[in-house]
Each structure stands twice: as C-alpha cells, then as structure tokens.
Motif scaffolding. Sequence first.
Motif, PDB file in Angstrom:
ATOM      1  N   THR A 161      99.547  59.544  50.448  1.00 24.67           N
ATOM      2  CA  THR A 161     100.895  59.458  51.009  1.00 24.67           C
ATOM      3  C   THR A 161     101.787  58.711  50.020  1.00 24.67           C
ATOM      4  OG1 THR A 161      99.895  59.314  53.188  1.00 24.67           O
ATOM      5  CG2 THR A 161     102.218  58.699  53.022  1.00 24.67           C
ATOM      6  N   VAL A 162     102.986  59.225  49.801  1.00 23.52           N
ATOM      7  CA  VAL A 162     103.902  58.577  48.860  1.00 23.52           C
ATOM      8  C   VAL A 162     105.202  58.230  49.581  1.00 23.52           C
ATOM      9  CG1 VAL A 162     105.172  58.787  46.680  1.00 23.52           C
ATOM     10  CG2 VAL A 162     102.936  59.895  46.922  1.00 23.52           C
ATOM     11  N   LEU A 163     105.624  56.975  49.442  1.00 24.37           N
ATOM     12  CA  LEU A 163     106.937  56.577  49.936  1.00 24.37           C
ATOM     13  C   LEU A 163     107.733  56.114  48.736  1.00 24.37           C
ATOM     14  CD1 LEU A 163     108.972  55.872  52.173  1.00 24.37           C
ATOM     15  CD2 LEU A 163     107.865  53.653  52.383  1.00 24.37           C
ATOM     16  N   LEU A 164     108.834  56.774  48.467  1.00 27.35           N
ATOM     17  CA  LEU A 164     109.608  56.398  47.283  1.00 27.35           C
ATOM     18  C   LEU A 164     111.036  56.056  47.663  1.00 27.35           C
ATOM     19  CD1 LEU A 164     111.556  59.016  46.211  1.00 27.35           C
ATOM     20  CD2 LEU A 164     109.301  59.940  45.770  1.00 27.35           C
ATOM     21  N   ILE A 165     111.600  55.115  46.939  1.00 29.12           N
ATOM     22  CA  ILE A 165     113.025  54.849  47.107  1.00 29.12           C
ATOM     23  C   ILE A 165     113.711  55.196  45.799  1.00 29.12           C
ATOM     24  CG2 ILE A 165     112.703  53.037  48.824  1.00 29.12           C
ATOM     25  CD1 ILE A 165     113.347  51.006  46.628  1.00 29.12           C
ATOM     26  N   THR A 166     114.924  55.685  45.911  1.00 29.38           N
ATOM     27  CA  THR A 166     115.659  56.106  44.730  1.00 29.38           C
ATOM     28  C   THR A 166     117.140  56.179  45.059  1.00 29.38           C
ATOM     29  OG1 THR A 166     115.854  57.826  43.051  1.00 29.38           O
ATOM     30  CG2 THR A 166     115.382  58.558  45.281  1.00 29.38           C
ATOM     31  N   HIS A 167     117.962  56.158  44.024  1.00 30.86           N
ATOM     32  CA  HIS A 167     119.377  56.465  44.245  1.00 30.86           C
ATOM     33  C   HIS A 167     119.711  57.832  43.648  1.00 30.86           C
ATOM     34  CE1 HIS A 167     119.369  54.627  40.191  1.00 30.86           C
ATOM     35  NE2 HIS A 167     120.318  55.498  39.954  1.00 30.86           N
ATOM     36  N   GLU A 168     118.657  58.491  43.129  1.00 30.55           N
ATOM     37  CA  GLU A 168     118.867  59.781  42.482  1.00 30.55           C
ATOM     38  C   GLU A 168     118.495  60.932  43.412  1.00 30.55           C
ATOM     39  OE1 GLU A 168     117.790  58.925  37.881  1.00 30.55           O
ATOM     40  OE2 GLU A 168     116.163  58.655  39.298  1.00 30.55           O
ATOM     41  N   MET A 169     119.488  61.719  43.792  1.00 35.57           N
ATOM     42  CA  MET A 169     119.279  62.887  44.637  1.00 35.57           C
ATOM     43  C   MET A 169     118.242  63.828  44.027  1.00 35.57           C
ATOM     44  SD  MET A 169     120.766  62.824  47.291  1.00 35.57           S
ATOM     45  CE  MET A 169     121.022  63.618  48.794  1.00 35.57           C
ATOM     46  N   GLU A 170     118.312  63.943  42.713  1.00 35.76           N
ATOM     47  CA  GLU A 170     117.434  64.839  41.975  1.00 35.76           C
ATOM     48  C   GLU A 170     115.953  64.557  42.286  1.00 35.76           C
ATOM     49  OE1 GLU A 170     119.062  67.064  40.135  1.00 35.76           O
ATOM     50  OE2 GLU A 170     117.169  68.073  39.646  1.00 35.76           O
ATOM     51  N   VAL A 171     115.608  63.268  42.379  1.00 32.41           N
ATOM     52  CA  VAL A 171     114.221  62.877  42.621  1.00 32.41           C
ATOM     53  C   VAL A 171     113.765  63.372  43.989  1.00 32.41           C
ATOM     54  CG1 VAL A 171     112.705  60.885  43.018  1.00 32.41           C
ATOM     55  CG2 VAL A 171     114.329  60.874  41.107  1.00 32.41           C
ATOM     56  N   VAL A 172     114.593  63.110  44.997  1.00 31.73           N
ATOM     57  CA  VAL A 172     114.244  63.512  46.364  1.00 31.73           C
ATOM     58  C   VAL A 172     114.141  65.028  46.442  1.00 31.73           C
ATOM     59  CG1 VAL A 172     115.039  63.506  48.742  1.00 31.73           C
ATOM     60  CG2 VAL A 172     115.314  61.463  47.337  1.00 31.73           C
ATOM     61  N   LYS A 173     115.132  65.692  45.845  1.00 32.26           N
ATOM     62  CA  LYS A 173     115.199  67.149  45.874  1.00 32.26           C
ATOM     63  C   LYS A 173     113.963  67.772  45.236  1.00 32.26           C
ATOM     64  CE  LYS A 173     118.289  69.381  43.623  1.00 32.26           C
ATOM     65  NZ  LYS A 173     119.489  69.479  42.770  1.00 32.26           N
ATOM     66  N   THR A 174     113.459  67.137  44.176  1.00 30.67           N
ATOM     67  CA  THR A 174     112.349  67.723  43.432  1.00 30.67           C
ATOM     68  C   THR A 174     111.013  67.547  44.142  1.00 30.67           C
ATOM     69  OG1 THR A 174     113.543  67.115  41.436  1.00 30.67           O
ATOM     70  CG2 THR A 174     111.285  67.852  41.147  1.00 30.67           C
ATOM     71  N   ILE A 175     110.732  66.349  44.687  1.00 29.94           N
ATOM     72  CA  ILE A 175     109.364  66.168  45.201  1.00 29.94           C
ATOM     73  C   ILE A 175     109.238  65.780  46.665  1.00 29.94           C
ATOM     74  CG2 ILE A 175     108.386  65.600  42.932  1.00 29.94           C
ATOM     75  CD1 ILE A 175     108.179  62.715  43.894  1.00 29.94           C
ATOM     76  N   ALA A 176     110.306  65.280  47.287  1.00 28.92           N
ATOM     77  CA  ALA A 176     110.107  64.750  48.639  1.00 28.92           C
ATOM     78  C   ALA A 176     110.171  65.860  49.679  1.00 28.92           C
ATOM     79  CB  ALA A 176     111.161  63.690  48.938  1.00 28.92           C
ATOM     80  N   SER A 177     109.182  65.908  50.564  1.00 23.09           N
ATOM     81  CA  SER A 177     109.241  66.883  51.649  1.00 23.09           C
ATOM     82  C   SER A 177     110.092  66.338  52.799  1.00 23.09           C
ATOM     83  CB  SER A 177     107.840  67.221  52.139  1.00 23.09           C
ATOM     84  OG  SER A 177     107.212  66.059  52.636  1.00 23.09           O
ATOM     85  N   HIS A 178     110.134  65.009  52.896  1.00 26.49           N
ATOM     86  CA  HIS A 178     110.950  64.381  53.927  1.00 26.49           C
ATOM     87  C   HIS A 178     111.878  63.363  53.287  1.00 26.49           C
ATOM     88  CE1 HIS A 178     107.833  66.168  56.343  1.00 26.49           C
ATOM     89  NE2 HIS A 178     108.567  65.962  57.423  1.00 26.49           N
ATOM     90  N   VAL A 179     113.015  63.147  53.910  1.00 21.44           N
ATOM     91  CA  VAL A 179     113.980  62.222  53.340  1.00 21.44           C
ATOM     92  C   VAL A 179     114.639  61.404  54.446  1.00 21.44           C
ATOM     93  CG1 VAL A 179     115.887  63.887  53.381  1.00 21.44           C
ATOM     94  CG2 VAL A 179     115.941  62.013  51.732  1.00 21.44           C
ATOM     95  N   ALA A 180     114.954  60.163  54.110  1.00 24.46           N
ATOM     96  CA  ALA A 180     115.778  59.331  54.980  1.00 24.46           C
ATOM     97  C   ALA A 180     116.937  58.824  54.139  1.00 24.46           C
ATOM     98  CB  ALA A 180     114.968  58.156  55.526  1.00 24.46           C
ATOM     99  N   VAL A 181     118.131  58.925  54.692  1.00 25.14           N
ATOM    100  CA  VAL A 181     119.317  58.450  53.979  1.00 25.14           C
ATOM    101  C   VAL A 181     119.682  57.093  54.555  1.00 25.14           C
ATOM    102  CG1 VAL A 181     121.703  58.947  53.331  1.00 25.14           C
ATOM    103  CG2 VAL A 181     120.078  60.828  53.672  1.00 25.14           C
TER     104      VAL A 181
END
Lengths: 222, 365
Positions: B214-234
């Motif tokens: 399981t991976v939980l990542l934080i970022t300010h880059e939309m690109e990162v979420v768009k590329t690998i995250a199946s779920h997102v929280a804003v």
Amino acid sequence: MSPEMLFGLLWKSLLQTLHMVAVSGLIGSLIGLPIGVFLATSGKDELFPAPKLNYAIGLVVNAARSTPFIIMVVAIIPFTRLLTGTSIGTTAAIVPLTIATVPFFARLVEAAIREIDKGLIEAARAMGATPMQIVFKVLLAEARPAILLAFTMTIVSLIGYSAMVGAVGGGGLGDLGIRYGYQRFMPDVMLAVVIVLIVLVQLVQSAGDALARRFDKRNRKS
Amino acid sequence: MTFPTVAAGADRHERAQAAPPMVTFEAVTKRYGSAAKSFTALDGVDMTVGRGEITGIIGRSGAGKSTLIRLVNGLEKASSGKVIVDGTEVGRLNDAGLRGLRREVGMIFQHFNLLSSRTAFDNVALPLEIAGLSRAEIKGKVEPLLDLVGLGDKAASYPSELSGGQKQRVGIARALATSPKLLLSDEATSALDPETTQSILALLKQINAELGLTVLLITHEMEVVKTIASHVAVIDQGRIVEQGCTFDVFTAPKHETTRILLSSTLGTSLPEWLRSGLKNEPSAGDRILVRLTFFGATAFQPLTARLVTEIGGDVNILAGAIEEIAGEPFGTLVVSYPAAPEIIDRANRFFAATGLSTEVLGYVA
C-alpha cells in the motif's frame, strides 16, 4: 647558553607540553563529548527533551568558558590538591587544563551535531530507531568529520593554554619561553620556543585535517 | 451508450471496501502552539487509504499534507480524532509500540535523507541494524533490494557520488528493507527533474504491483497523482475537500481547489484573450463556447468530425488536450459554434446521444 643545553631544555619542555596537552585533551574531550551531545539533543521537542537541565548545563558551560584561564588555574588549586595531592608541577597543571577543555569541546560538539540535517533524525525515527540508536548511528557518525576538526581545534587551544600553567610550576614550552626568554633576556630561547610551538601546531592541524577529510564523504565526486 | 470508465470506477470502490482499509483517519484534528496562539494544521479529516492501493494526497504547500502523512507513523500526534493503521490506533501506542509500527511502515522523503557517511549498501542496512539483525541477515536482504531498485552496481557508492534519482532509489530500497506493509512518500519526486520523476513513479508503481504494498503519497504535483494514484484526496487549509477514485475526481472536479490544481496540468484552462472576451448572455451573431470532456470509449471516437456534420454549422477548436489519468484516457476540447437556437439544439441532441459531457463556458462575439 650552549646549543646542547638549549636543545636539552627545549626537549624537556616539549615533552612536558605534550604530556599535559595529551592527557588533558583526551580526558577533557571524553567528558566534553557526552555533554556536547546532551546540549545538542535535550532542547524542547528534541531527542531527550530536558530543557531545564539543558539550560542549567548551558549556564555552567558558559561560566566555565568565560573565566579567564589563568584565574581558573589559581581558583581551583584546592580542588587540584584534592585530586592529585599537590598543587604544583606538570600533573597538577593537567587538572585546570582538563576543566577548561570540557566546556570548550562540549560547545564545539554541540555545534557539530546541530549542523546535521534534521531530516536524518526524522528518517531514523521513521525507521523505528531509539534515541540512543539515533545518537550513535546517525548523529555521531554524521558529525564525525566535524568532531575530529573540533578535537584538533581543542588540542591547538590547549597548546596555547598550557603556556600559562607555568604559573603553578607546570613547566612546558610556554614556561620555558617566559623564564628564559623574557625574565633572563634570552631572545634566542624565546625564538626557539616560538618556532617549536609553530611547528607543533602546524603538525597537529595537518593531522586533524587529514583525518577529518578521510571520514568526510559529503563532497566526493565520482 | 454506456460509460465504461464510470463502471470501472465503481468496481474499484467495491474492491477497496471489501478489505478493511490500511489507514483510517477519523475526525483528525491537529493544532500547533498554545491555546492562546494556536494554528490548526488539520481540521476534522476523515479519510481512508485502501489496502494495496496507491493513494495520493494533493494540496498546495501549507495545506496540511506533511502533517497528515506524519500522523500515520506517529512522527506527529493528533490533537483529537483517531488515526488507525492496519487495525492499530497510532495515538494509543507507547514508545516501544510506536517503534514496532514504524518498522512496518516505510517512508521516503523529498530530500532523500540519506546518511552521507554511509554507502548505498549501509544506508539500506540502517533500518535492519536498528531492528537488530545480524550482519549476514542484513547482507541477504540488502543486495536483492539494491537489485530491485536498479542499483546493484552502486552498493559501495556514497550518496555524494549518486544522482538525485539514484539517491531516491536508495531511499526506496531503505524504506522497503524491513518489508513494510505501507509505504509513505513525502514529496518523493519534488526535488527531481520530470524525466527522473517519471522513472521513480514507475518504480513505485512496480513495487505496488509486485509486492502488493500500500502506498500513501503526498505531493503538490498533479502529474504525480495523475500518473500513479488510483485514489486521491484533495486537501485545502487542513480539510479534505474532495476524495475518491482519481479518474472520477479529476474528470468531474467538484471543489474549486481541485479545479485550480487541475487547470494547470489538464489542457482545460482558456487562453487569456479568450477568457477576457467571454459574455454570459448571447447577442445576435455570437458564438457559443463549449468545453467537451471525453473519457473512456468516447476518447477514441472521431466525434469532432461528426459534430461538424451533425450540427450543420462551422465548429472552431480553441483549446484541447488528451491526457491519461490513472491509466485511463481523458480528453478535453474547447470548441465554439454559432449560438443560433437550432444549431445549439442539434448540438445538444448529438452530445446526449454520444454521451459526451459538456459545459457551456459562455459566449463570444
């Protein structure tokens, strides 16, 4: 003074200086190191939070550092006698030198440890490290080059301080320079003492720099 | 006409609900400072991180995401509310319990946080030394990990001899050393160039797929979420303003913050000259400006060409882009056509029939 006599005096004094500096440098640093680590890690929200004790030890360290060395030498004579049984001579001189080394080295160690990126401590905490593991595996390991330089600086300062313990019959190069060079108007002795001291300090500094560089992996380029 | 993507999204929801979540935040609040001068970093956060998923938390700097991720391994403590990791409430653990938890939760950092005095091998070995493993056991674990991250030949290199991407690979190997069940990524690619970012993201994706981590990542880059995250929280100002499947959230953003974050990366922002001339009501001879959103099956159909013939008016393409979000194609197109009632009518019928989602942006002369 014949050259043989001058050489004999210089040699004897050099050995006394080395004796005093080596013993007080080692003992003082061994005591100063944990105090420095404590000062660097016991603030609010740090590894061993004890802000009041940190403040108290900081005060003592500052007080010791602001006392002029020659005054400390005289002021602690009762303590020196208690410890060594005598208040004069090379062995007696080691006591004030050691006491002066502890706060000096502690502050340098504190500075060296505070230089370490807080991110490394956070990373180690995130791995499940205990505070002691963080001290030994992260802080002391990462600060090793800086601590080696701090130790070098301490030894160089001690060589200077040791010139003052002639006041309690400690002997050494500084004492030789004052008694022969100054009080007996023998500038050649004074000059010889100064040259030996310059060479000694130079050797200590070069050795310390080389050692610190060996352990410093931060600026390696492949 | 069906909506295959929406169906796939619903499917993922069900999967995430089947197993208990890896991380649950329940009404989590975090305040810093004294009662008189306090700052609220997190304000009533409710959120779950699905087992085996890659979940991204995105927000601007200062939104509270660093605090949020540090609550998971107890580097920060919640002021109120519960953080539950794999059934264990983090706030109730004592120091020893917390250290045990941290050995099951790996973490990687924006600035890598590698020890400069240790080689790549010894950096990866550090968490194992801390856990008290023998030198032989450590060797047996570190070497395959360095191979996994593609640094088998760099074991003896010091961090100063490695590039940013290689340092992060060492960081990832180190985070995986104790075989954790959860990996926390704190802006892990923010200090890297775009190309290296993509290779690190690919590695995280590979680890997620191969190890089921399981991976939980934080970022300010939309690109990162768009590329690998199946779920997102804003996250915005300490609150989760929107969460769900990445594709759903990004294709139909409901909150203003999401839209702002998205507009910079998805080709959906209008050029300035167009925006300034936009009117809310049409006058005679004006053109209507419409944003078309394609996803799933519609992304691949030649719908624009058909639009021209169906509505019987000239169609002008003003802006557009095709993207991939969480592995699914997603396109936007801003078009204009005459704002005559009969043309608009024909266009709307065409949109309804093809399942294109549309948004009227305004009218231009």
